[in-house]
Design a protein around this motif. Structure first.
Motif, PDB file in Angstrom:
ATOM      1  N   UNK A 206      -8.064 -15.672 -38.032  1.00  0.00           N
ATOM      2  CA  UNK A 206      -9.165 -16.377 -37.527  1.00  0.00           C
ATOM      3  C   UNK A 206      -9.922 -15.762 -36.235  1.00  0.00           C
ATOM      4  N   UNK A 207      -9.024 -15.111 -35.380  1.00  0.00           N
ATOM      5  CA  UNK A 207      -9.246 -14.453 -33.912  1.00  0.00           C
ATOM      6  C   UNK A 207     -10.136 -13.189 -34.264  1.00  0.00           C
ATOM      7  N   UNK A 208      -9.623 -12.341 -35.097  1.00  0.00           N
ATOM      8  CA  UNK A 208     -10.393 -11.364 -35.796  1.00  0.00           C
ATOM      9  C   UNK A 208     -11.752 -11.633 -36.189  1.00  0.00           C
ATOM     10  N   UNK A 209     -11.766 -12.523 -37.061  1.00  0.00           N
ATOM     11  CA  UNK A 209     -13.086 -13.020 -37.769  1.00  0.00           C
ATOM     12  C   UNK A 209     -14.196 -13.585 -36.730  1.00  0.00           C
ATOM     13  N   UNK A 210     -13.713 -14.372 -35.825  1.00  0.00           N
ATOM     14  CA  UNK A 210     -14.567 -14.903 -34.925  1.00  0.00           C
ATOM     15  C   UNK A 210     -15.096 -13.770 -33.968  1.00  0.00           C
ATOM     16  N   UNK A 211     -14.224 -12.933 -33.589  1.00  0.00           N
ATOM     17  CA  UNK A 211     -14.573 -11.884 -32.652  1.00  0.00           C
ATOM     18  C   UNK A 211     -15.757 -10.869 -33.522  1.00  0.00           C
ATOM     19  N   UNK A 212     -15.334 -10.681 -34.776  1.00  0.00           N
ATOM     20  CA  UNK A 212     -16.386  -9.849 -35.514  1.00  0.00           C
ATOM     21  C   UNK A 212     -17.619 -10.364 -35.750  1.00  0.00           C
ATOM     22  N   UNK A 213     -17.726 -11.723 -35.903  1.00  0.00           N
ATOM     23  CA  UNK A 213     -19.015 -12.575 -36.242  1.00  0.00           C
ATOM     24  C   UNK A 213     -19.725 -12.649 -34.911  1.00  0.00           C
ATOM     25  N   UNK A 214     -18.958 -12.794 -33.941  1.00  0.00           N
ATOM     26  CA  UNK A 214     -19.849 -13.136 -32.563  1.00  0.00           C
ATOM     27  C   UNK A 214     -20.431 -11.842 -32.138  1.00  0.00           C
ATOM     28  N   UNK A 215     -19.526 -10.570 -32.440  1.00  0.00           N
ATOM     29  CA  UNK A 215     -20.201  -9.352 -32.008  1.00  0.00           C
ATOM     30  C   UNK A 215     -21.062  -8.843 -32.910  1.00  0.00           C
ATOM     31  N   UNK A 216     -21.061  -9.185 -34.107  1.00  0.00           N
ATOM     32  CA  UNK A 216     -22.249  -9.040 -34.940  1.00  0.00           C
ATOM     33  C   UNK A 216     -23.483  -9.646 -34.505  1.00  0.00           C
ATOM     34  N   UNK A 217     -23.541 -10.837 -34.187  1.00  0.00           N
ATOM     35  CA  UNK A 217     -24.562 -11.700 -33.678  1.00  0.00           C
ATOM     36  C   UNK A 217     -25.117 -11.200 -32.436  1.00  0.00           C
ATOM     37  N   UNK A 218     -24.283 -10.650 -31.592  1.00  0.00           N
ATOM     38  CA  UNK A 218     -24.753 -10.331 -30.297  1.00  0.00           C
ATOM     39  C   UNK A 218     -25.461  -9.202 -30.309  1.00  0.00           C
ATOM     40  N   UNK A 219     -25.486  -8.296 -31.303  1.00  0.00           N
ATOM     41  CA  UNK A 219     -26.267  -7.094 -31.335  1.00  0.00           C
ATOM     42  C   UNK A 219     -27.661  -7.058 -32.330  1.00  0.00           C
ATOM     43  N   UNK A 220     -27.943  -8.477 -32.535  1.00  0.00           N
ATOM     44  CA  UNK A 220     -28.820  -8.692 -33.261  1.00  0.00           C
ATOM     45  C   UNK A 220     -30.290  -8.697 -32.294  1.00  0.00           C
ATOM     46  N   UNK A 221     -31.495  -8.700 -32.947  1.00  0.00           N
ATOM     47  CA  UNK A 221     -32.735  -8.578 -32.109  1.00  0.00           C
ATOM     48  C   UNK A 221     -32.975  -9.978 -31.235  1.00  0.00           C
ATOM     49  N   UNK A 222     -32.753 -11.162 -31.753  1.00  0.00           N
ATOM     50  CA  UNK A 222     -32.973 -12.249 -31.352  1.00  0.00           C
ATOM     51  C   UNK A 222     -32.349 -12.540 -29.883  1.00  0.00           C
ATOM     52  N   UNK A 223     -31.032 -11.932 -29.802  1.00  0.00           N
ATOM     53  CA  UNK A 223     -30.195 -12.207 -28.703  1.00  0.00           C
ATOM     54  C   UNK A 223     -30.765 -11.023 -27.654  1.00  0.00           C
ATOM     55  N   UNK A 224     -31.184  -9.885 -28.053  1.00  0.00           N
ATOM     56  CA  UNK A 224     -31.929  -9.007 -26.978  1.00  0.00           C
ATOM     57  C   UNK A 224     -33.081  -9.886 -26.513  1.00  0.00           C
ATOM     58  N   UNK A 225     -34.061 -10.533 -27.407  1.00  0.00           N
ATOM     59  CA  UNK A 225     -35.138 -11.075 -26.956  1.00  0.00           C
ATOM     60  C   UNK A 225     -34.784 -12.284 -26.090  1.00  0.00           C
ATOM     61  N   UNK A 226     -33.743 -13.066 -26.474  1.00  0.00           N
ATOM     62  CA  UNK A 226     -33.444 -14.215 -25.292  1.00  0.00           C
ATOM     63  C   UNK A 226     -33.000 -13.588 -24.033  1.00  0.00           C
ATOM     64  N   UNK A 227     -32.413 -12.578 -23.940  1.00  0.00           N
ATOM     65  CA  UNK A 227     -32.010 -11.859 -22.643  1.00  0.00           C
ATOM     66  C   UNK A 227     -33.252 -11.582 -21.934  1.00  0.00           C
ATOM     67  N   UNK A 228     -34.112 -11.001 -22.593  1.00  0.00           N
ATOM     68  CA  UNK A 228     -35.328 -10.478 -21.940  1.00  0.00           C
ATOM     69  C   UNK A 228     -36.254 -11.517 -21.422  1.00  0.00           C
TER      70      UNK A 228
ATOM     71  N   UNK B 204     -27.354 -18.554 -24.616  1.00  0.00           N
ATOM     72  CA  UNK B 204     -27.517 -17.871 -25.681  1.00  0.00           C
ATOM     73  C   UNK B 204     -26.350 -17.958 -26.651  1.00  0.00           C
ATOM     74  N   UNK B 205     -25.031 -17.715 -25.876  1.00  0.00           N
ATOM     75  CA  UNK B 205     -23.696 -18.178 -26.833  1.00  0.00           C
ATOM     76  C   UNK B 205     -24.033 -19.373 -27.457  1.00  0.00           C
ATOM     77  N   UNK B 206     -24.062 -20.422 -26.746  1.00  0.00           N
ATOM     78  CA  UNK B 206     -23.987 -21.688 -27.497  1.00  0.00           C
ATOM     79  C   UNK B 206     -25.102 -22.100 -28.188  1.00  0.00           C
ATOM     80  N   UNK B 207     -26.351 -21.637 -27.859  1.00  0.00           N
ATOM     81  CA  UNK B 207     -27.426 -22.034 -28.764  1.00  0.00           C
ATOM     82  C   UNK B 207     -27.884 -21.341 -29.832  1.00  0.00           C
ATOM     83  N   UNK B 208     -27.575 -19.983 -29.804  1.00  0.00           N
ATOM     84  CA  UNK B 208     -27.947 -19.091 -30.777  1.00  0.00           C
ATOM     85  C   UNK B 208     -26.499 -18.417 -31.393  1.00  0.00           C
ATOM     86  N   UNK B 209     -25.966 -17.811 -30.743  1.00  0.00           N
ATOM     87  CA  UNK B 209     -24.858 -16.840 -31.185  1.00  0.00           C
ATOM     88  C   UNK B 209     -23.828 -17.926 -31.943  1.00  0.00           C
ATOM     89  N   UNK B 210     -23.358 -18.866 -31.450  1.00  0.00           N
ATOM     90  CA  UNK B 210     -22.241 -19.646 -31.984  1.00  0.00           C
ATOM     91  C   UNK B 210     -22.727 -20.451 -33.348  1.00  0.00           C
TER      92      UNK B 210
END
Length: 166
Positions: free
Chosen positions: A51-73, A81-87
């Protein structure tokens, strides 16, 4: 990585926690909630790395998406960003994994002398009781199908894109 089998974790917990430290009962028959602690820890321990490995992979994959970059911008905080979008977007693979929690229960039931269906199945296998073995396999297959149905239905609650397709 190295994987430790359920039976080994269960035996070590029995030896140290139940026998050496006398914190919990050795046998799980009729002990109430205290008798379920060691079997639960044994099953959770085996799945924790997966589960830890899967959670890490899923979160890292989402953190590299365009909408996260846009939210940071736009100046959103990292926590928002983590609670409303990535999670929420990384929940789908985790829900799928939660449906696989049944694995290894038969061995754990035997180790802790827990009178469940897994223990019955192991006893039936050693006694060559084919009708009970067939009934057990049928029952477990039915449970897996129901769990997979619940997992699939829960996708519509978590992911709006799945809701729109249906």
């Amino acid at each position: 990585g190295v994987s430790i089998p359920n039976f080994w974790v269960g035996l070590m917990l029995l030896y140290f926690v139940a026998l050496k430290l006398s914190l919990l009962p050795v046998v799980s028959i009729g002990g109430g909630i205290k008798s379920m602690i060691l079997p639960a820890i044994t099953l959770a321990f085996a799945m924790a790395a997966k589960y830890t490995r899967q959670v890490r992979t899923a979160v890292l994959e989402e953190l590299n998406k365009d909408y996260v970059i846009g939210a940071k911008a736009r100046g959103l905080s990292y926590g928002k960003i983590l609670l409303r979008h990535v999670f929420p977007n990384s929940l789908l693979p985790l829900i799928t994994l939660l449906g696989l929690l049944l694995g290894g229960t038969a061995v754990v039931e035997v180790i802790f002398s827990y009178p469940g269906l897994g223990n019955l199945a192991v006893t039936s296998i050693t006694a060559y009781d084919y009708p009970v073995i067939q009934a057990y396999v049928l029952w477990i297959a039915l449970i897996y199908m129901i769990i997979n149905l619940i997992v699939d239905l829960s996708y519509t609650l978590v992911d709006p894109k799945v809701r729109e397709r249906g």
